[in-house]
Design an enzyme around this catalytic site. Structure first.
Site, short mmCIF file in Angstrom:
data_model
loop_
_atom_site.label_atom_id
_atom_site.label_comp_id
_atom_site.label_asym_id
_atom_site.label_seq_id
_atom_site.Cartn_x
_atom_site.Cartn_y
_atom_site.Cartn_z
N LYS A 194 9.36 -2.78 3.51
CA LYS A 194 10.88 -2.81 4.41
C LYS A 194 10.84 -3.85 5.64
O LYS A 194 9.54 -3.95 6.17
CB LYS A 194 10.59 -1.20 5.24
N LYS A 201 9.66 -8.55 4.76
CA LYS A 201 10.67 -9.51 5.53
C LYS A 201 11.18 -10.55 4.83
O LYS A 201 10.76 -11.10 3.77
CB LYS A 201 9.74 -10.19 6.76
N LYS A 220 3.80 -2.00 12.21
CA LYS A 220 4.82 -1.21 12.83
C LYS A 220 5.14 0.14 11.96
O LYS A 220 5.26 1.27 12.57
CB LYS A 220 6.08 -2.00 12.88
N SER A 271 16.11 3.42 10.21
CA SER A 271 16.34 2.79 8.91
C SER A 271 15.75 3.83 7.93
O SER A 271 16.26 3.81 6.94
CB SER A 271 15.77 1.44 8.89
N HIS A 320 0.81 -1.15 0.04
CA HIS A 320 -0.03 -0.09 -0.16
C HIS A 320 0.81 1.39 -0.20
O HIS A 320 0.51 2.29 -0.54
CB HIS A 320 -0.97 -0.11 1.19
P1 NAD Z 1 20.82 -10.32 19.86
O1 NAD Z 1 21.18 -11.37 19.46
O2 NAD Z 1 21.89 -9.07 19.85
O3 NAD Z 1 20.38 -10.34 21.48
C1 NAD Z 1 19.73 -11.31 21.97
C2 NAD Z 1 20.34 -11.70 23.44
O4 NAD Z 1 19.57 -12.70 24.13
C3 NAD Z 1 21.67 -12.57 23.21
O5 NAD Z 1 22.56 -11.75 23.99
C4 NAD Z 1 21.44 -13.90 23.75
O6 NAD Z 1 22.39 -14.55 24.22
C5 NAD Z 1 20.15 -13.59 24.59
N1 NAD Z 1 19.24 -14.81 24.98
C6 NAD Z 1 19.19 -15.89 24.37
N2 NAD Z 1 18.48 -16.73 24.75
C7 NAD Z 1 18.07 -16.18 26.13
C8 NAD Z 1 17.20 -16.80 27.20
N3 NAD Z 1 16.73 -17.66 27.44
N4 NAD Z 1 17.03 -15.83 28.31
C9 NAD Z 1 18.00 -14.69 28.31
N5 NAD Z 1 18.61 -14.11 27.26
C10 NAD Z 1 18.82 -14.79 26.00
O7 NAD Z 1 19.58 -9.84 19.54
P2 NAD Z 1 19.06 -8.35 19.26
O8 NAD Z 1 19.18 -7.75 18.04
O9 NAD Z 1 19.11 -7.51 20.61
O10 NAD Z 1 17.26 -8.83 19.21
C11 NAD Z 1 16.63 -9.22 20.29
C12 NAD Z 1 15.09 -9.29 20.14
O11 NAD Z 1 14.76 -7.82 19.47
C13 NAD Z 1 14.59 -10.09 18.75
O12 NAD Z 1 13.46 -10.76 19.22
C14 NAD Z 1 14.47 -9.08 17.71
O13 NAD Z 1 13.59 -9.59 16.80
C15 NAD Z 1 14.02 -7.99 18.43
N6 NAD Z 1 14.14 -6.76 17.57
C16 NAD Z 1 15.55 -6.46 17.29
C17 NAD Z 1 15.80 -5.10 16.62
C18 NAD Z 1 17.02 -4.63 16.39
O14 NAD Z 1 17.52 -3.36 15.85
N7 NAD Z 1 18.08 -5.25 16.62
C19 NAD Z 1 14.75 -4.37 15.95
C20 NAD Z 1 13.25 -4.88 16.43
C21 NAD Z 1 13.16 -5.63 17.06
#
Ligand code: NAD
Length: 472
Positions: free
Chosen positions: A71, A107, A95, A363, A66
């Site tokens: 993205k 995605k 979002k 972004s 739309h």
């Molecule tokens: P990341 O890999 O940098 O961090 C995730 C962390 O969680 C790691 O340090 C990992 O060791 C830890 N982890 C794994 N299992 C765990 C558990 N059972 N208990 C506690 N900690 C645990 O990833 P991220 O980029 O920080 O993303 C985290 C979440 O945020 C995801 O759901 C991702 O989709 C979401 N997200 C990230 C972004 C971004 O810009 N990075 C944007 C939107 C949403």
């Protein structure tokens, strides 16, 4: 139906349907918004370093066109499947709508465990995936713009922009084909911490609403709030750090190998650096440990921030959660069953779909920077500094008083790229929080903030269709 009967995309549809009842749009419009517009499933061969050949399975989904470009990030994970990519693409549509980023949702995913491949193999996979996207017109600054997600980062984005540019010689806006790039390849300053900062801005705004906080039995403001964070990765670390800097007390932190707590507060950088040195959060001596890491989710605190994985709070543990407010920094940390239980218990859940939109918002700023071919602040920084210096000089001369050196430095400072990115993000998150909260307050039948966020998103996407005349 309980959680177990829903796929991820099914759960997103369930949340959508729950919210659609609070909108005025006819069923056909709602079905069009819900549907995934285009799903591209591909397979291509990879010659591995040992000479063997493997077939790689990958996806790109454009949930809604739309607005274009579409993205959304690209995920490298062994669990990637079509349903998951469709669900994450749909969440991107909603979002972007909520935070007024003029994109449709998309995605991508490649079904590999990146830890099992060499850097050279990952480069070949990423470049081939990009070539496949180019062949089908599924990537480009005006059609579809990927970004990092789980398992990918600046390095993969650099390979993508390089492949795209090589196959589009002379395309002046080629750098805008992907975001999350290294600054040297057209990335923007502030992208790395953007999601954590957005989480902080969003929750801070909710904490500043006196009526909302009163219902939770908490004083307004962030200062002194006791906060527990699951996951000390990119999002969790920066979120915890921004809260600590604002005067909140980080009482609990958990990682994949365990969880720690300290009622008087944990120093985020101290824990982070100690973990880097020792390899585990559990070796940190200025804290106590939980027997099971999941117990941290149920600890006594004001705000719980899951920032790691999907489905960590479900129908089973939701009744034991003691936080008064949950900020979904991760994507999908709560199941639909947990949502219902927490809403009945009066616990506010600030939903992922808008709370972690800092990444896509910045972004968008990166994409704008690529199209304008100039760094934010480059044109006006020096002019503003000269003007501020002149105004301050005049004021000092007129009053006969001098400001302190510290104040002077603050007043004279002209905005750098990172200042403008932070400011744009703050404005975006504050605006979105108020839009969602107003929707919720204006319709007391809306059961929770997630549903209110979906209502806001549905209305914005539906209006675009209506204004296009597709649904007169
Ligand atoms: P990341 O890999 O940098 O961090 C995730 C962390 O969680 C790691 O340090 C990992 O060791 C830890 N982890 C794994 N299992 C765990 C558990 N059972 N208990 C506690 N900690 C645990 O990833 P991220 O980029 O920080 O993303 C985290 C979440 O945020 C995801 O759901 C991702 O989709 C979401 N997200 C990230 C972004 C971004 O810009 N990075 C944007 C939107 C949403």
């Amino acid at each position: 139906m309980s959680d177990k009967n829903y796929s991820f995309f099914g759960a997103v549809e369930r949340s959508f349907d729950k919210a659609a009842k609070f909108t005025k749009w006819e069923q056909g419009i709602l079905e069009q918004i819900k549907a995934c517009n285009a799903v591209y499933q591909m397979r291509f061969p990879l010659k591995r370093d040992d000479g063997s050949v493997e077939v790689i399975e990958a996806y790109r989904v454009q949930h809604s066109q739309h607005k274009t470009p579409c993205k959304g990030g690209i995920r490298f994970a062994a669990e990637v499947n079509q349903d998951e990519v469709m669900a994450l693409a749909a969440l991107m549509t909603y979002k972007c709508a909520i935070v007024n980023v003029p994109f449709g949702g998309g995605k991508g995913g490649i079904r590999i465990n990146p830890k099992k491949y060499s850097a050279y193999e990952l480069e070949k996979i990423t470049r081939r995936y990009t070539a496949e996207l180019i062949k089908k017109n599924f990537i480009g600054p005006g059609t579809d713009v990927p970004a990092p997600d789980y398992g990918t980062g600046e390095r993969e984005m650099a390979w993508i922009v390089d492949t795209y540019s090589a196959m589009h010689p002379g395309e002046i806006d080629a750098a805008g084909c992907v975001t999350g790039k290294p600054v040297s390849q057209g990335g923007v300053r502030g992208r790395r911490e953007a999601t954590g900062l957005g989480v902080f801005f969003g929750i801070r705004e909710v904490c500043n609403m006196e009526d909302v906080m009163k219902k939770l039995g908490l004083p307004a403001g962030v200062e002194g709030k006791r906060i527990a964070v699951q996951g000390l990765g990119n999002v969790g670390y920066h979120t915890a750090k921004f809260f600590q800097d604002a005067g909140a007390i980080i009482v609990g932190l958990s990682e994949h190998d365990g969880a720690i707590y300290n009622e008087s507060g944990l120093d985020v950088d101290d824990v982070f650096n100690d973990r880097k040195k020792t390899g585990s959060i559990l070796k940190y001596v200025k804290a106590k440990q939980f027997a099971q890491k999941e117990e941290m989710l149920e600890m006594e605190c004001d705000i719980l921030i899951p920032a790691a994985l999907e489905n960590v709070i479900d129908g089973e543990n939701a009744p034991r959660i003691r936080a008064k407010l949950i900020g979904e920094a991760a994507n999908g940390p709560l199941t639909p069953d947990a949502d219902e239980i927490l809403a009945k218990r009066g616990i506010i859940v600030v939903p992922d779909m808008y709370l972690n939109a800092g990444g896509v918002t910045v972004s968008y700023f990166e994409w704008l920077k690529n199209l304008s071919h100039v760094r934010y602040g480059r044109m006006e920084k020096r002019f503003n500094e000269n003007m501020n210096s002149h105004i301050l000089g005049q004021m000092e001369a007129l009053t006969g008083k001098k400001v302190s050196e510290r104040e002077k430095e603050y007043i004279l400072h002209g905005a750098d790229e990172v200042d403008l990115v932070y400011s744009g993000l703050e404005e975006t998150m504050i605006g979105a929080t108020h839009e969602i909260m107003n929707e919720w307050k204006n319709n007391p039948e809306i059961p929770d903030m997630r549903t209110a966020a979906y209502v806001v998103a549905i209305n914005k996407v539906a209006i675009t269709y209506a204004e296009l005349g597709i649904f007169p």
